[in-house]
Design a protein around this motif. Structure first.
Motif, PDB file in Angstrom:
ATOM      1  N   CYS A   1     -17.254 -24.085  30.318  1.00 33.86           N
ATOM      2  CA  CYS A   1     -18.721 -24.164  30.410  1.00 33.86           C
ATOM      3  C   CYS A   1     -19.300 -25.342  29.629  1.00 33.86           C
ATOM      4  CB  CYS A   1     -19.357 -22.851  29.965  1.00 33.86           C
ATOM      5  SG  CYS A   1     -19.205 -22.532  28.213  1.00 33.86           S
ATOM      6  N   CYS A  29     -14.725 -18.209  24.050  1.00 31.26           N
ATOM      7  CA  CYS A  29     -16.019 -18.900  24.078  1.00 31.26           C
ATOM      8  C   CYS A  29     -17.148 -17.867  24.232  1.00 31.26           C
ATOM      9  CB  CYS A  29     -16.030 -19.886  25.234  1.00 31.26           C
ATOM     10  SG  CYS A  29     -17.687 -20.410  25.688  1.00 31.26           S
ATOM     11  N   CYS A  65     -19.056 -17.941  27.647  1.00 30.92           N
ATOM     12  CA  CYS A  65     -18.279 -17.365  28.746  1.00 30.92           C
ATOM     13  C   CYS A  65     -18.253 -15.838  28.621  1.00 30.92           C
ATOM     14  CB  CYS A  65     -16.869 -17.925  28.748  1.00 30.92           C
ATOM     15  SG  CYS A  65     -16.796 -19.644  29.293  1.00 30.92           S
TER      16      CYS A  65
HETATM   17 ZN   LIG Z   1     -17.349 -21.272  27.778  1.00 31.31          ZN
END
Ligand SMILES: [Zn+2]
Length: 191
Positions: free
Chosen positions: A156, A172, A175
């Motif tokens: 991302c 993350c 995410c």
């Molecule tokens: Zn991410």
């Protein structure tokens, strides 16, 4: 005369930085660290300009927070910390290539940059839980590099802060949030 003028300007810059930091509810120790002003002068500044003002500023007592866990406790907090870390990095307050970055103690210029990072952050994330002192704590921790790290997510394209000591490494946060909330509709960028 020039020496006197320069000295006056230097003192003035210290006061202005101290006032800006007091407005952000910085602790006395943090203000002292950047301005070199002693506690008594900082206290007088606070009393003169803020104590009885229209929008009273709280005075933070005691030491700055030193734990880092709350900065990455939830995906939301990790994201907020990541936004602030990006601002700090872009403004040269710490360095990944040449850690930890420039010396901060007594630097009016870098103190002002820290204030600017915080002011920008407040605009970007208006209801954040990250206070000025927690932001300062985050900066110190990133400079030490012993507890918090900064990572880039290829899925991302965001940078986020993670706990270096927790295994396995946290995924993350952006995410994770997307996963929790289900598929999102992508808004096409204006052409
Ligand atoms: Zn991410």
């Amino acid at each position: 005369m020039r020496a006197t003028d320069d000295r006056y300007r230097g003192e003035q810059a210290k006061f202005e930085l101290a006032l800006r930091m007091i407005r952000h509810e910085a602790r006395t120790g943090t203000i002292r660290y950047f301005t070199g002003l002693n506690d008594d002068r900082i206290r007088k500044l606070y009393t003169t300009y803020f104590k009885f003002g229209q929008a009273p500023v709280r005075r933070q007592r005691g030491r700055s927070p030193t734990r880092v866990a709350p900065l990455v406790r939830t995906p939301n907090r990790a994201l907020e910390s990541g936004v602030f870390a990006n601002l700090l990095l872009a403004n040269g307050l710490f360095s990944v290539e040449q850690p930890p970055g420039p010396g901060l103690k007594g630097s009016i210029d870098l103190g002002l940059r820290l204030c600017e990072c915080f002011e920008t952050f407040e605009t970007l994330v208006p209801r954040s839980a990250l206070s000025f002192e927690w932001g300062w704590n985050l900066l110190l921790s990133l400079r030490r590099g012993d507890e918090l790290g900064i990572a880039y997510c290829e899925a991302c394209s965001i940078c986020y802060v993670f706990d270096l000591l927790s295994l396995p490494r946290a995924a993350c946060p952006a995410c994770l949030l997307f996963e929790e909330r289900g598929p999102i509709e992508l808004v096409a960028a204006a052409s």
